[in-house]
Design an enzyme around this catalytic site. Structure first.
Site, PDB file in Angstrom:
ATOM      1  CB  CYS A   1      -0.966   0.080   1.078  1.00  0.00           C
ATOM      2  SG  CYS A   1      -0.611   0.412   2.704  1.00  0.00           S
TER       3      CYS A   1
ATOM      4  CG  HIS B   1      17.848 -10.208  13.722  1.00  0.00           C
ATOM      5  ND1 HIS B   1      18.312  -8.979  14.202  1.00  0.00           N
ATOM      6  CD2 HIS B   1      18.572 -10.938  13.305  1.00  0.00           C
ATOM      7  CE1 HIS B   1      19.750  -9.172  14.013  1.00  0.00           C
ATOM      8  NE2 HIS B   1      19.945 -10.414  13.354  1.00  0.00           N
TER       9      HIS B   1
END
Length: 143
Positions: free
Chosen positions: A65, A98
């Protein structure tokens, strides 16, 4: 591999390029986005992608978006979704390594299509590191 993709009116060109890339890699794509520039509500598409990831109907999700903030906020409401808003391939590497991100959120108004394709490539090729990061990822969901 199966990937769900969704976008609002800011991302049809991005989605088209990304779907082409994924199909070249023989990745099945579920398309939940719009193909026009007519205004739509981004949560409608984000919910469909996030639900598919949450229920493991697909392996990964991609949302596009304007700023990617709205789709990231929407997707992260789902218990098993870890959506990362990224604007460089380096950030994509970190959210996969991570945070074990399973949804990539791309801000169409702040990245070029070429950057978005690089980010998708990185999203697909980067593995979660586990270890100390797994302990942190385990603390993300609200149970």
């Amino acid at each position: 591999m199966k990937i769900a993709i969704g976008n609002d009116h800011a991302g049809p060109a991005y989605k088209s390029a990304i779907v082409k890339l994924l199909e070249q890699k023989n990745i099945e794509v579920l398309n939940f986005g719009t193909d026009t520039f007519d205004s739509v509500d981004y949560p409608d598409h984000a919910h469909q992608v996030a639900a598919a990831v949450d229920t493991k109907k697909v392996d990964l999700g991609i949302l596009i978006c304007g700023s990617a903030n709205g789709v990231a906020m929407t997707a992260n409401k789902y218990q098993n979704v870890r959506a990362g808003l990224c604007w460089t391939k380096e950030i994509v590497s970190l959210v996969k390594q991570h945070n074990n991100a399973n949804v990539l959120c791309i801000p169409a108004r702040f990245t070029a299509i070429e950057q978005a394709l690089e980010m998708v490539e990185t999203f697909l090729s980067t593995d979660f590191e586990g270890g100390r990061h797994q302990n942190r990822v385990n603390k993300i969901a609200c149970v």
